[in-house]
Write a protein that holds these residues in place. Sequence first.
Motif, PDB file in Angstrom:
ATOM      1  N   GLU A  58       0.851  -1.181   0.000  1.00  0.00           N
ATOM      2  CA  GLU A  58       0.000   0.000   0.000  1.00  0.00           C
ATOM      3  C   GLU A  58       0.895   1.242   0.000  1.00  0.00           C
ATOM      4  OE1 GLU A  58      -3.389   0.136  -0.205  1.00  0.00           O
ATOM      5  OE2 GLU A  58      -3.262  -2.035  -0.494  1.00  0.00           O
ATOM      6  N   LEU A  59       0.337   2.365  -0.416  1.00  0.00           N
ATOM      7  CA  LEU A  59       1.058   3.626  -0.429  1.00  0.00           C
ATOM      8  C   LEU A  59       1.469   4.009   0.994  1.00  0.00           C
ATOM      9  CD1 LEU A  59       1.910   5.947  -2.348  1.00  0.00           C
ATOM     10  CD2 LEU A  59      -0.200   7.097  -1.658  1.00  0.00           C
ATOM     11  N   GLN A  60       2.721   4.412   1.144  1.00  0.00           N
ATOM     12  CA  GLN A  60       3.242   4.831   2.443  1.00  0.00           C
ATOM     13  C   GLN A  60       3.915   6.184   2.290  1.00  0.00           C
ATOM     14  OE1 GLN A  60       5.333   1.549   4.562  1.00  0.00           O
ATOM     15  NE2 GLN A  60       4.843   0.364   2.727  1.00  0.00           N
ATOM     16  N   ASN A  61       3.930   6.957   3.363  1.00  0.00           N
ATOM     17  CA  ASN A  61       4.609   8.249   3.347  1.00  0.00           C
ATOM     18  C   ASN A  61       6.118   8.049   3.317  1.00  0.00           C
ATOM     19  OD1 ASN A  61       2.263   9.823   3.477  1.00  0.00           O
ATOM     20  ND2 ASN A  61       2.195   9.664   5.699  1.00  0.00           N
ATOM     21  N   GLY A  62       6.800   8.993   2.685  1.00  0.00           N
ATOM     22  CA  GLY A  62       8.259   8.970   2.692  1.00  0.00           C
ATOM     23  C   GLY A  62       8.773   9.056   4.119  1.00  0.00           C
ATOM     24  N   ASN A  63       9.946   8.499   4.355  1.00  0.00           N
ATOM     25  CA  ASN A  63      10.548   8.522   5.684  1.00  0.00           C
ATOM     26  C   ASN A  63      12.055   8.659   5.504  1.00  0.00           C
ATOM     27  OD1 ASN A  63      11.605   5.870   5.176  1.00  0.00           O
ATOM     28  ND2 ASN A  63       9.634   5.002   5.811  1.00  0.00           N
ATOM     29  N   ASP A  64      12.786   8.640   6.605  1.00  0.00           N
ATOM     30  CA  ASP A  64      14.243   8.826   6.544  1.00  0.00           C
ATOM     31  C   ASP A  64      14.928   7.753   5.702  1.00  0.00           C
ATOM     32  OD1 ASP A  64      14.058  11.091   8.110  1.00  0.00           O
ATOM     33  OD2 ASP A  64      14.656  10.089   9.961  1.00  0.00           O
ATOM     34  N   GLU A  65      14.487   6.505   5.825  1.00  0.00           N
ATOM     35  CA  GLU A  65      15.092   5.406   5.056  1.00  0.00           C
ATOM     36  C   GLU A  65      14.896   5.617   3.551  1.00  0.00           C
ATOM     37  OE1 GLU A  65      14.481   0.636   4.172  1.00  0.00           O
ATOM     38  OE2 GLU A  65      13.432   1.530   5.853  1.00  0.00           O
ATOM     39  N   ILE A  66      13.685   5.998   3.167  1.00  0.00           N
ATOM     40  CA  ILE A  66      13.385   6.209   1.748  1.00  0.00           C
ATOM     41  C   ILE A  66      14.120   7.442   1.234  1.00  0.00           C
ATOM     42  CG2 ILE A  66      11.531   6.640   0.077  1.00  0.00           C
ATOM     43  CD1 ILE A  66      11.666   3.751   1.251  1.00  0.00           C
ATOM     44  N   GLN A  67      14.244   8.481   2.062  1.00  0.00           N
ATOM     45  CA  GLN A  67      14.996   9.669   1.651  1.00  0.00           C
ATOM     46  C   GLN A  67      16.469   9.320   1.433  1.00  0.00           C
ATOM     47  OE1 GLN A  67      13.746  12.791   0.814  1.00  0.00           O
ATOM     48  NE2 GLN A  67      15.804  12.946  -0.024  1.00  0.00           N
ATOM     49  N   LYS A  68      17.025   8.447   2.270  1.00  0.00           N
ATOM     50  CA  LYS A  68      18.418   8.025   2.082  1.00  0.00           C
ATOM     51  C   LYS A  68      18.593   7.327   0.738  1.00  0.00           C
ATOM     52  CE  LYS A  68      19.580   7.521   6.948  1.00  0.00           C
ATOM     53  NZ  LYS A  68      19.865   6.589   8.046  1.00  0.00           N
ATOM     54  N   ILE A  69      17.623   6.493   0.362  1.00  0.00           N
ATOM     55  CA  ILE A  69      17.661   5.821  -0.945  1.00  0.00           C
ATOM     56  C   ILE A  69      17.655   6.869  -2.056  1.00  0.00           C
ATOM     57  CG2 ILE A  69      16.334   4.369  -2.550  1.00  0.00           C
ATOM     58  CD1 ILE A  69      15.460   2.748  -0.025  1.00  0.00           C
ATOM     59  N   CYS A  70      16.777   7.867  -1.923  1.00  0.00           N
ATOM     60  CA  CYS A  70      16.705   8.937  -2.925  1.00  0.00           C
ATOM     61  C   CYS A  70      18.025   9.691  -3.017  1.00  0.00           C
ATOM     62  CB  CYS A  70      15.567   9.903  -2.604  1.00  0.00           C
ATOM     63  SG  CYS A  70      13.944   9.199  -2.902  1.00  0.00           S
ATOM     64  N   ASN A  71      18.627   9.983  -1.892  1.00  0.00           N
ATOM     65  CA  ASN A  71      19.905  10.703  -1.886  1.00  0.00           C
ATOM     66  C   ASN A  71      20.988   9.914  -2.627  1.00  0.00           C
ATOM     67  OD1 ASN A  71      18.625  12.649  -0.338  1.00  0.00           O
ATOM     68  ND2 ASN A  71      19.552  11.989   1.581  1.00  0.00           N
ATOM     69  N   ILE A  72      20.981   8.599  -2.457  1.00  0.00           N
ATOM     70  CA  ILE A  72      21.989   7.752  -3.098  1.00  0.00           C
ATOM     71  C   ILE A  72      21.800   7.709  -4.613  1.00  0.00           C
ATOM     72  CG2 ILE A  72      22.766   5.350  -3.331  1.00  0.00           C
ATOM     73  CD1 ILE A  72      22.257   5.127  -0.244  1.00  0.00           C
ATOM     74  N   VAL A  73      20.550   7.643  -5.091  1.00  0.00           N
ATOM     75  CA  VAL A  73      20.313   7.494  -6.540  1.00  0.00           C
ATOM     76  C   VAL A  73      20.078   8.826  -7.251  1.00  0.00           C
ATOM     77  CG1 VAL A  73      19.455   5.131  -6.259  1.00  0.00           C
ATOM     78  CG2 VAL A  73      17.821   7.046  -6.358  1.00  0.00           C
ATOM     79  N   LYS A  74      20.116   9.941  -6.517  1.00  0.00           N
ATOM     80  CA  LYS A  74      19.858  11.253  -7.127  1.00  0.00           C
ATOM     81  C   LYS A  74      20.765  11.504  -8.325  1.00  0.00           C
ATOM     82  CE  LYS A  74      19.825  16.210  -6.186  1.00  0.00           C
ATOM     83  NZ  LYS A  74      20.066  17.254  -5.177  1.00  0.00           N
ATOM     84  N   SER A  75      22.060  11.236  -8.203  1.00  0.00           N
ATOM     85  CA  SER A  75      22.976  11.494  -9.321  1.00  0.00           C
ATOM     86  C   SER A  75      22.648  10.612 -10.522  1.00  0.00           C
ATOM     87  CB  SER A  75      24.431  11.302  -8.885  1.00  0.00           C
ATOM     88  OG  SER A  75      24.671   9.970  -8.496  1.00  0.00           O
ATOM     89  N   GLN A  76      22.201   9.384 -10.273  1.00  0.00           N
ATOM     90  CA  GLN A  76      21.783   8.507 -11.370  1.00  0.00           C
ATOM     91  C   GLN A  76      20.553   9.081 -12.072  1.00  0.00           C
ATOM     92  OE1 GLN A  76      21.535   4.242 -10.290  1.00  0.00           O
ATOM     93  NE2 GLN A  76      22.693   4.782  -8.449  1.00  0.00           N
ATOM     94  N   ALA A  77      19.614   9.631 -11.294  1.00  0.00           N
ATOM     95  CA  ALA A  77      18.407  10.238 -11.861  1.00  0.00           C
ATOM     96  C   ALA A  77      18.769  11.458 -12.706  1.00  0.00           C
ATOM     97  CB  ALA A  77      17.425  10.620 -10.757  1.00  0.00           C
ATOM     98  N   GLN A  78      19.674  12.290 -12.200  1.00  0.00           N
ATOM     99  CA  GLN A  78      20.093  13.480 -12.931  1.00  0.00           C
ATOM    100  C   GLN A  78      20.792  13.095 -14.229  1.00  0.00           C
ATOM    101  OE1 GLN A  78      20.717  16.856  -9.552  1.00  0.00           O
ATOM    102  NE2 GLN A  78      22.373  15.391  -9.707  1.00  0.00           N
ATOM    103  N   GLN A  79      21.602  12.063 -14.178  1.00  0.00           N
ATOM    104  CA  GLN A  79      22.299  11.606 -15.379  1.00  0.00           C
ATOM    105  C   GLN A  79      21.307  11.069 -16.407  1.00  0.00           C
ATOM    106  OE1 GLN A  79      25.156   8.485 -14.686  1.00  0.00           O
ATOM    107  NE2 GLN A  79      26.196   8.858 -16.619  1.00  0.00           N
ATOM    108  N   LYS A  80      20.310  10.309 -15.947  1.00  0.00           N
ATOM    109  CA  LYS A  80      19.331   9.702 -16.845  1.00  0.00           C
ATOM    110  C   LYS A  80      18.443  10.757 -17.512  1.00  0.00           C
ATOM    111  CE  LYS A  80      17.599   5.324 -17.022  1.00  0.00           C
ATOM    112  NZ  LYS A  80      17.339   4.077 -16.393  1.00  0.00           N
ATOM    113  N   THR A  81      18.090  11.817 -16.770  1.00  0.00           N
ATOM    114  CA  THR A  81      17.195  12.846 -17.319  1.00  0.00           C
ATOM    115  C   THR A  81      17.941  14.016 -17.948  1.00  0.00           C
ATOM    116  OG1 THR A  81      17.060  14.053 -15.222  1.00  0.00           O
ATOM    117  CG2 THR A  81      15.382  12.325 -15.628  1.00  0.00           C
ATOM    118  N   GLY A  82      19.230  14.161 -17.626  1.00  0.00           N
ATOM    119  CA  GLY A  82      19.991  15.306 -18.114  1.00  0.00           C
ATOM    120  C   GLY A  82      19.623  16.600 -17.402  1.00  0.00           C
ATOM    121  N   LYS A  83      19.008  16.478 -16.222  1.00  0.00           N
ATOM    122  CA  LYS A  83      18.581  17.641 -15.439  1.00  0.00           C
ATOM    123  C   LYS A  83      19.307  17.657 -14.100  1.00  0.00           C
ATOM    124  CE  LYS A  83      13.988  17.657 -17.479  1.00  0.00           C
ATOM    125  NZ  LYS A  83      12.560  17.461 -17.222  1.00  0.00           N
ATOM    126  N   THR A  84      19.374  18.851 -13.503  1.00  0.00           N
ATOM    127  CA  THR A  84      19.900  19.005 -12.154  1.00  0.00           C
ATOM    128  C   THR A  84      18.728  19.314 -11.237  1.00  0.00           C
ATOM    129  OG1 THR A  84      22.001  19.836 -12.982  1.00  0.00           O
ATOM    130  CG2 THR A  84      21.468  20.327 -10.691  1.00  0.00           C
TER     131      THR A  84
END
Length: 98
Positions: free
Chosen positions: A8-34
């Motif tokens: 089920e849908l869950q609110n973001g939390n510290d663990e999920i934010q850490k995952i986002c922080n780790i893959v942020k550069s991959q996302a920026q590279q894939k989209t060509g955006k900062t």
Amino acid sequence: MMCGGLTELQNGNDEIQKICNIVKSQAQQKTGKTYDVFIAKSYRSQPVAGTNFFIKVHVGGDDYVHIHVLQSLPHVGAGLELADIQESKRHDDAIEYF
């Protein structure tokens, strides 16, 4: 939750934010955006050989992206990998498997 199905849908939390922080550069590279803003708002997960995370991420203004992140099992040692990203999402867009 059904085995192999999405949670089920869950609110973001510290663990999920850490995952986002780790893959942020991959996302920026894939989209060509900062992204100055990259905040996990909500997510769904799926247990597989590891875990699939489908995360709604606020990237500024009214803009969101949905990211699909694969977390390998610990013994594999591959860590986190951005599998895919969907751009041009809104706050109300449902998080679905992609």
